[in-house]
Design a protein around this motif. Structure first.
Motif, PDB file in Angstrom:
ATOM      1  N   ILE A  93       0.812  -1.219   0.000  1.00 42.30           N
ATOM      2  CA  ILE A  93       0.000   0.000   0.000  1.00 42.30           C
ATOM      3  C   ILE A  93       0.841   1.262   0.000  1.00 42.30           C
ATOM      4  CG2 ILE A  93      -1.771   1.286   1.246  1.00 42.30           C
ATOM      5  CD1 ILE A  93      -2.517  -1.351   2.596  1.00 42.30           C
ATOM      6  N   THR A  94       0.421   2.189  -0.839  1.00 36.37           N
ATOM      7  CA  THR A  94       0.887   3.568  -0.788  1.00 36.37           C
ATOM      8  C   THR A  94      -0.370   4.399  -0.598  1.00 36.37           C
ATOM      9  OG1 THR A  94       2.700   3.090  -2.300  1.00 36.37           O
ATOM     10  CG2 THR A  94       2.116   5.394  -2.006  1.00 36.37           C
ATOM     11  N   THR A  95      -0.311   5.374   0.299  1.00 39.24           N
ATOM     12  CA  THR A  95      -1.533   6.097   0.606  1.00 39.24           C
ATOM     13  C   THR A  95      -1.299   7.569   0.878  1.00 39.24           C
ATOM     14  OG1 THR A  95      -3.481   6.134   2.031  1.00 39.24           O
ATOM     15  CG2 THR A  95      -1.425   5.555   3.067  1.00 39.24           C
ATOM     16  N   ASP A  96      -2.339   8.323   0.681  1.00 40.60           N
ATOM     17  CA  ASP A  96      -2.429   9.696   1.156  1.00 40.60           C
ATOM     18  C   ASP A  96      -3.667   9.710   2.039  1.00 40.60           C
ATOM     19  OD1 ASP A  96      -2.833  12.360   1.684  1.00 40.60           O
ATOM     20  OD2 ASP A  96      -2.358  13.021  -0.345  1.00 40.60           O
ATOM     21  N   ILE A  97      -3.470   9.423   3.330  1.00 39.42           N
ATOM     22  CA  ILE A  97      -4.587   9.258   4.250  1.00 39.42           C
ATOM     23  C   ILE A  97      -5.412  10.536   4.354  1.00 39.42           C
ATOM     24  CG2 ILE A  97      -5.194   8.865   6.686  1.00 39.42           C
ATOM     25  CD1 ILE A  97      -3.048   6.747   6.766  1.00 39.42           C
ATOM     26  N   GLU A  98      -4.744  11.695   4.307  1.00 42.17           N
ATOM     27  CA  GLU A  98      -5.483  12.949   4.395  1.00 42.17           C
ATOM     28  C   GLU A  98      -6.470  13.099   3.247  1.00 42.17           C
ATOM     29  OE1 GLU A  98      -2.772  16.215   4.776  1.00 42.17           O
ATOM     30  OE2 GLU A  98      -1.916  15.425   6.619  1.00 42.17           O
ATOM     31  N   LYS A  99      -6.071  12.666   2.066  1.00 44.53           N
ATOM     32  CA  LYS A  99      -6.958  12.750   0.903  1.00 44.53           C
ATOM     33  C   LYS A  99      -7.799  11.487   0.739  1.00 44.53           C
ATOM     34  CE  LYS A  99      -4.040  15.952  -1.627  1.00 44.53           C
ATOM     35  NZ  LYS A  99      -3.234  16.164  -2.821  1.00 44.53           N
ATOM     36  N   LYS A 100      -7.551  10.514   1.632  1.00 45.28           N
ATOM     37  CA  LYS A 100      -8.298   9.259   1.655  1.00 45.28           C
ATOM     38  C   LYS A 100      -8.164   8.482   0.344  1.00 45.28           C
ATOM     39  CE  LYS A 100     -11.501  11.204   4.948  1.00 45.28           C
ATOM     40  NZ  LYS A 100     -12.846  11.518   5.281  1.00 45.28           N
ATOM     41  N   LYS A 101      -6.948   8.453  -0.203  1.00 44.76           N
ATOM     42  CA  LYS A 101      -6.688   7.736  -1.450  1.00 44.76           C
ATOM     43  C   LYS A 101      -5.645   6.654  -1.207  1.00 44.76           C
ATOM     44  CE  LYS A 101      -7.932  11.594  -4.290  1.00 44.76           C
ATOM     45  NZ  LYS A 101      -8.008  11.986  -5.645  1.00 44.76           N
ATOM     46  N   TYR A 102      -5.860   5.502  -1.834  1.00 41.96           N
ATOM     47  CA  TYR A 102      -4.991   4.355  -1.659  1.00 41.96           C
ATOM     48  C   TYR A 102      -4.596   3.772  -3.015  1.00 41.96           C
ATOM     49  CZ  TYR A 102      -7.046   4.438   3.011  1.00 41.96           C
ATOM     50  OH  TYR A 102      -7.476   4.815   4.261  1.00 41.96           O
ATOM     51  N   CYS A 103      -3.334   3.386  -3.111  1.00 44.71           N
ATOM     52  CA  CYS A 103      -2.843   2.621  -4.251  1.00 44.71           C
ATOM     53  C   CYS A 103      -2.340   1.309  -3.668  1.00 44.71           C
ATOM     54  CB  CYS A 103      -1.712   3.365  -4.959  1.00 44.71           C
ATOM     55  SG  CYS A 103      -0.931   2.388  -6.254  1.00 44.71           S
ATOM     56  N   MET A 104      -2.975   0.203  -4.076  1.00 41.40           N
ATOM     57  CA  MET A 104      -2.634  -1.105  -3.522  1.00 41.40           C
ATOM     58  C   MET A 104      -2.170  -2.008  -4.653  1.00 41.40           C
ATOM     59  SD  MET A 104      -5.822  -1.604  -0.930  1.00 41.40           S
ATOM     60  CE  MET A 104      -6.230  -0.373   0.283  1.00 41.40           C
ATOM     61  N   VAL A 105      -0.914  -2.414  -4.580  1.00 37.95           N
ATOM     62  CA  VAL A 105      -0.322  -3.243  -5.628  1.00 37.95           C
ATOM     63  C   VAL A 105      -0.330  -4.693  -5.165  1.00 37.95           C
ATOM     64  CG1 VAL A 105       1.742  -3.650  -7.031  1.00 37.95           C
ATOM     65  CG2 VAL A 105       1.151  -1.319  -6.319  1.00 37.95           C
TER      66      VAL A 105
END
Length: 167
Positions: A93-105
């Motif tokens: 997982i790579t995330t920007d929790i503040e923007k509530k976006k996730y990239c899950m490989v």
């Protein structure tokens, strides 16, 4: 008379010291409890259930926990599966929790999930490594009990992460 005043003063002082000791121990206990509660609040176990491409049922398990380096950092681990299969797929997982976006490989780069959190929902797309296939994902937060959490944690940590990082 002086001895009586001294004796009374000593009694009042020792009573005040006991009162301060009790107050301090209460404060320390409250601090320990709030530290414990904040640490527990960092350990989040969330199961999402929904669909891929509108008809393939999937489940995604997301575990957020306190980072070993401390501070306000957290670690995210995740896995998902197609409900008609028993095998879970490990996600990086790579995330920007503040923007509530996730990239899950997916492990071994067999696909990528781009998801955005909206309340109890995760919505986005699954994309193939060659980007020629793209499927819509819609997931809703599901209830979990302690037994289910233990079972999912065992799969995530003992099976998937251990096997991936085992020499």
């Amino acid at each position: 008379m002086n001895k009586l005043i001294i004796l009374i003063s000593i009694l009042f002082l020792s009573f005040g010291a006991k009162e301060n000791s009790i107050t301090n121990s209460k404060i320390e206990g409250q601090t320990e409890n709030s530290s414990l509660n904040s640490a527990l609040s960092l350990n989040k176990n969330i199961l999402y259930k929904g669909t891929l491409n509108g008809n393939t049922k999937i489940s995604l398990y997301l575990k957020e926990q306190e980072h070993p380096c401390g501070g306000s950092m957290t670690m995210l681990n995740a896995m998902y599966k197609y409900n008609n299969h028993n095998k879970w797929l490990l996600l990086s997982i790579t995330t920007d929790i503040e923007k509530k976006k996730y990239c899950m490989v997916e492990d071994n780069f067999t696909g990528v999930l781009f998801l955005e959190k909206d309340g109890d929902y995760l919505k986005g797309n699954w994309v193939s490594p060659d980007t020629k296939q793209k499927y819509k994902i819609e997931l809703k937060k599901a209830e979990l009990n302690k037994i289910e959490i233990e079972k999912l944690d065992e799969i995530l940590f003992d099976d998937l992460l251990y096997n991936k990082n085992d020499c």
